[in-house]
Design a protein around this motif. Structure first.
Motif, PDB file in Angstrom:
ATOM      1  N   ALA A 148      37.878  34.489  40.781  1.00 49.74           N
ATOM      2  CA  ALA A 148      36.965  34.011  39.728  1.00 49.74           C
ATOM      3  C   ALA A 148      37.383  33.688  38.267  1.00 49.74           C
ATOM      4  O   ALA A 148      37.234  32.738  37.630  1.00 49.74           O
ATOM      5  CB  ALA A 148      35.409  34.828  39.741  1.00 49.74           C
ATOM      6  N   ARG A 149      38.158  34.865  37.789  1.00 50.00           N
ATOM      7  CA  ARG A 149      38.932  34.602  36.563  1.00 50.00           C
ATOM      8  C   ARG A 149      39.605  33.319  36.538  1.00 50.00           C
ATOM      9  O   ARG A 149      40.079  32.689  35.770  1.00 50.00           O
ATOM     10  CB  ARG A 149      39.496  35.979  36.221  1.00 50.00           C
ATOM     11  N   VAL A 201      37.753  29.825  36.817  1.00 50.37           N
ATOM     12  CA  VAL A 201      36.855  29.399  35.242  1.00 50.37           C
ATOM     13  C   VAL A 201      37.788  28.754  34.448  1.00 50.37           C
ATOM     14  O   VAL A 201      37.396  28.258  33.343  1.00 50.37           O
ATOM     15  CB  VAL A 201      36.019  30.645  34.851  1.00 50.37           C
ATOM     16  N   GLU A 202      39.002  29.163  34.362  1.00 52.58           N
ATOM     17  CA  GLU A 202      40.173  28.414  33.580  1.00 52.58           C
ATOM     18  C   GLU A 202      40.430  27.183  34.054  1.00 52.58           C
ATOM     19  O   GLU A 202      41.265  26.441  33.244  1.00 52.58           O
ATOM     20  CB  GLU A 202      41.408  29.241  33.512  1.00 52.58           C
ATOM     21  N   GLN A 203      39.850  26.448  35.277  1.00 55.20           N
ATOM     22  CA  GLN A 203      40.418  25.220  35.569  1.00 55.20           C
ATOM     23  C   GLN A 203      39.571  23.984  35.310  1.00 55.20           C
ATOM     24  O   GLN A 203      38.309  24.295  35.292  1.00 55.20           O
ATOM     25  CB  GLN A 203      40.625  25.245  37.182  1.00 55.20           C
ATOM     26  N   LEU A 244      30.588  27.747  40.484  1.00 55.12           N
ATOM     27  CA  LEU A 244      31.063  28.712  40.992  1.00 55.12           C
ATOM     28  C   LEU A 244      30.066  29.932  41.627  1.00 55.12           C
ATOM     29  O   LEU A 244      28.970  30.445  40.964  1.00 55.12           O
ATOM     30  CB  LEU A 244      32.198  29.648  40.031  1.00 55.12           C
ATOM     31  N   LEU A 279      36.724  22.882  37.519  1.00 52.37           N
ATOM     32  CA  LEU A 279      35.592  23.581  38.057  1.00 52.37           C
ATOM     33  C   LEU A 279      34.341  23.233  37.639  1.00 52.37           C
ATOM     34  O   LEU A 279      33.937  22.858  36.405  1.00 52.37           O
ATOM     35  CB  LEU A 279      35.731  24.876  37.616  1.00 52.37           C
ATOM     36  N   LEU A 329      33.751  27.806  45.266  1.00 46.01           N
ATOM     37  CA  LEU A 329      33.706  26.744  44.164  1.00 46.01           C
ATOM     38  C   LEU A 329      33.308  25.334  44.292  1.00 46.01           C
ATOM     39  O   LEU A 329      33.756  24.683  45.455  1.00 46.01           O
ATOM     40  CB  LEU A 329      35.445  26.848  43.759  1.00 46.01           C
TER      41      LEU A 329
END
Length: 306
Positions: free
Chosen positions: A240-241, A244-246, A252, A249, A261
């Motif tokens: 998950a961490r 969320v940086e992509q 989620l 996305l 995702l």
């Protein structure tokens, strides 16, 4: 082999097929014509098999208009929807009669009947009358009739209706063999699973319109407004961490043992995911695409055009 240019079909005031354009190349292969009842599948097949002329536009099969064209019709085989065989007639006699109507005679007719019966696995049961045959046996005889003159194009309208699972698998295997040997096959169905198992390309119709053409993957990639769903199993918090940086996305959802995702632009996202796994930064156990299948593609397209 097949080319339509804004071809349409009307039944009086009713539009059975909106102006439609597509092409299918020469050579073997199986193309699925998919859509719910009333989508226009049978209307399209009637145009291709020369049963009806288009109300507008052009239809070309082997480079010519098929309607009332013996040159074209002699090169295609048709298995229409529905079973309307003469119940009291023996199958082999019916095949001989249909072969004569196709222009076969004498030894050539006898050879063609024998070959077709052996091809569909009915050589030892062709002496039966249609009344004594199961649905699957009658369907094989209908296919044998379409194969008598060794067509280059085979058109089948809902060929799996009423067949039990074993008969369906047998028919699918036969069609794959024909395609591998150079026959172009166009098969219609409203059952997604059949088309997904059988065909290498689909034409998707809905309410008389051609919505999409291509492989399932190609069509799914065009549906940009519907993010692709992927299930990743592994350490959920770590996954998950990273996710969320992509930038791709869209959503989620945490699950036991992983995450689901929703991502846009999978062509950009998946190589980055692969790189993170290879470098050991992302510990995943499995990756499962949830909607890269024909069912999801069909639902998305019909929802968008309802």
């Amino acid at each position: 082999m097949i080319a339509l240019e804004r071809a349409s079909l009307r039944y009086g005031p009713i539009l059975g097929l909106s102006p439609t354009s597509f092409e299918l190349p020469d050579g073997g292969g199986i193309t699925g014509l998919l859509g719910p009842n009333g989508a226009g599948k049978s209307s399209l097949l009637q145009l291709l098999s020369g049963l009806l002329p288009p109300s507008g536009g052009e239809v070309r099969v082997f480079g010519q208009a098929p309607f009332r064209n013996a040159t074209v019709l002699s090169r295609l085989g048709l298995v229409p929807e529905g079973d309307r065989l003469p119940t009291g007639l023996r199958a082999d006699r019916w095949l001989r009669m249909m072969g004569e109507l196709s222009g076969l005679h004498g030894d050539g007719l006898k050879t063609a009947v024998t070959r077709s019966l052996e091809t569909v696995g009915m050589a030892d049961r062709a002496h039966l009358t249609f009344a004594r045959m199961s649905k699957g046996m009658r369907q094989r005889i209908r296919l044998a009739q379409a194969l008598l003159h060794e067509p280059q194009l085979l058109i089948l309208d809902e060929p799996f209706n009423g067949l039990d699972p074993e008969a369906r698998l047998t028919l699918m295997a036969l069609l794959r063999d024909f395609a591998a040997n150079g026959t172009r096959i166009l098969v219609s169905s409203h059952i997604l699973g059949e088309i997904a198992q059988l065909t290498d390309r689909i034409l998707l119709l809905f309410r008389g319109r051609l919505l999409a053409e291509g492989t399932v993957t190609e069509i799914r990639q065009l549906l940009d407004r519907h993010p692709v769903e992927l299930r990743l199993t592994g350490e959920a918090q770590v996954l998950a961490r990273w996710a969320v940086e992509q930038p791709e996305l869209a959503a989620l959802r945490m699950e036991d043992g992983g995450v689901v995702l929703s991502v846009r632009s999978p062509r950009d996202f998946l190589p980055r995911l692969q790189k993170a796994v290879v470098e050991g930064r992302l510990p995943i156990h499995s990756l499962d695409p949830l909607d890269l299948n024909l069912d999801a593609v069909f639902q998305y397209l019909t929802k968008d055009h309802a």
